[in-house]
Design a protein around this motif. Structure first.
Motif, PDB file in Angstrom:
ATOM      1  N   ARG A  67      46.502  52.030  46.450  1.00 31.16           N
ATOM      2  CA  ARG A  67      46.298  52.503  45.069  1.00 31.16           C
ATOM      3  C   ARG A  67      45.927  51.356  44.123  1.00 31.16           C
ATOM      4  O   ARG A  67      45.199  51.565  43.152  1.00 31.16           O
ATOM      5  N   PHE A  68      46.455  50.187  44.380  1.00 32.16           N
ATOM      6  CA  PHE A  68      46.228  49.021  43.521  1.00 32.16           C
ATOM      7  C   PHE A  68      45.306  48.037  44.233  1.00 32.16           C
ATOM      8  O   PHE A  68      45.357  47.887  45.457  1.00 32.16           O
ATOM      9  N   THR A  69      44.496  47.329  43.440  1.00 39.78           N
ATOM     10  CA  THR A  69      43.625  46.286  43.975  1.00 39.78           C
ATOM     11  C   THR A  69      43.720  45.061  43.084  1.00 39.78           C
ATOM     12  O   THR A  69      43.483  45.149  41.870  1.00 39.78           O
ATOM     13  N   ILE A  70      44.044  43.948  43.697  1.00 39.42           N
ATOM     14  CA  ILE A  70      44.091  42.685  42.967  1.00 39.42           C
ATOM     15  C   ILE A  70      42.801  41.921  43.232  1.00 39.42           C
ATOM     16  O   ILE A  70      42.283  41.935  44.352  1.00 39.42           O
ATOM     17  N   SER A  71      42.277  41.278  42.210  1.00 35.29           N
ATOM     18  CA  SER A  71      41.065  40.485  42.356  1.00 35.29           C
ATOM     19  C   SER A  71      41.126  39.331  41.358  1.00 35.29           C
ATOM     20  O   SER A  71      41.979  39.316  40.473  1.00 35.29           O
ATOM     21  N   ARG A  72      40.223  38.395  41.519  1.00 38.67           N
ATOM     22  CA  ARG A  72      40.205  37.265  40.591  1.00 38.67           C
ATOM     23  C   ARG A  72      38.784  36.776  40.393  1.00 38.67           C
ATOM     24  O   ARG A  72      37.917  36.949  41.269  1.00 38.67           O
ATOM     25  N   ASP A  73      38.569  36.158  39.263  1.00 41.98           N
ATOM     26  CA  ASP A  73      37.295  35.536  38.940  1.00 41.98           C
ATOM     27  C   ASP A  73      37.622  34.100  38.544  1.00 41.98           C
ATOM     28  O   ASP A  73      38.086  33.846  37.423  1.00 41.98           O
ATOM     29  N   ASN A  74      37.401  33.174  39.454  1.00 43.70           N
ATOM     30  CA  ASN A  74      37.783  31.783  39.176  1.00 43.70           C
ATOM     31  C   ASN A  74      36.935  31.180  38.065  1.00 43.70           C
ATOM     32  O   ASN A  74      37.401  30.293  37.349  1.00 43.70           O
ATOM     33  N   ALA A  75      35.719  31.648  37.918  1.00 42.85           N
ATOM     34  CA  ALA A  75      34.873  31.131  36.837  1.00 42.85           C
ATOM     35  C   ALA A  75      35.424  31.527  35.469  1.00 42.85           C
ATOM     36  O   ALA A  75      35.286  30.785  34.491  1.00 42.85           O
ATOM     37  N   LYS A  76      36.044  32.680  35.415  1.00 44.02           N
ATOM     38  CA  LYS A  76      36.626  33.165  34.149  1.00 44.02           C
ATOM     39  C   LYS A  76      38.125  32.887  34.067  1.00 44.02           C
ATOM     40  O   LYS A  76      38.764  33.279  33.088  1.00 44.02           O
TER      41      LYS A  76
END
Length: 122
Positions: A67-76
């Motif tokens: 149900r949940f998805t973790i993600s990241r944007d290292n540039a931001k």
């Protein structure tokens, strides 16, 4: 000075979706794995999800898997938590945290945000 600032909380109906964001500053973001935790009313803080430094590896608590998805944007320098199919039991204050380790244990996280309230109505 390290700062983690969560945003995106609020009130949502059961079955709905909401995305949380956590903007980091004052640290080398790409050197830290990031995690999301939550504390429901009257309960202990619990692990929700974590993501590795590169974003290539994720891990979820059983209660949110699928149900949940973790993600990241290292540039931001930002980590996200996309939450779908929300349930009333997902109501909690959600915290993001940064760790030099890869762990589900809150004690391994060095820096914490102030938290954002999420309320899921039935």
């Amino acid at each position: 000075q390290v700062q983690l600032v969560e945003s995106g909380g609020g009130l949502v109906q059961a079955g709905g979706s909401l995305r949380l964001s956590c903007a980091a500053s004052g640290l080398t973001f790409s050197s830290y794995s990031m995690g999301w935790f939550r504390r429901a009313p009257g309960k202990e803080r619990e692990f929700v999800a974590r993501i590795s430094r590169s974003g290539g590896t994720t891990y979820y608590a059983d209660s949110v898997k699928g149900r949940f998805t973790i993600s990241r944007d290292n540039a931001k320098t930002t980590v996200y938590l996309q939450r779908n199919s929300l349930k009333p039991e997902d109501t909690a204050v959600y915290y993001c945290a940064a760790s030099l380790s890869i762990s589900t244990s809150a004690s391994m996280y060095s820096y914490w945000g102030q938290g954002t309230q999420v309320t899921v109505s039935s």
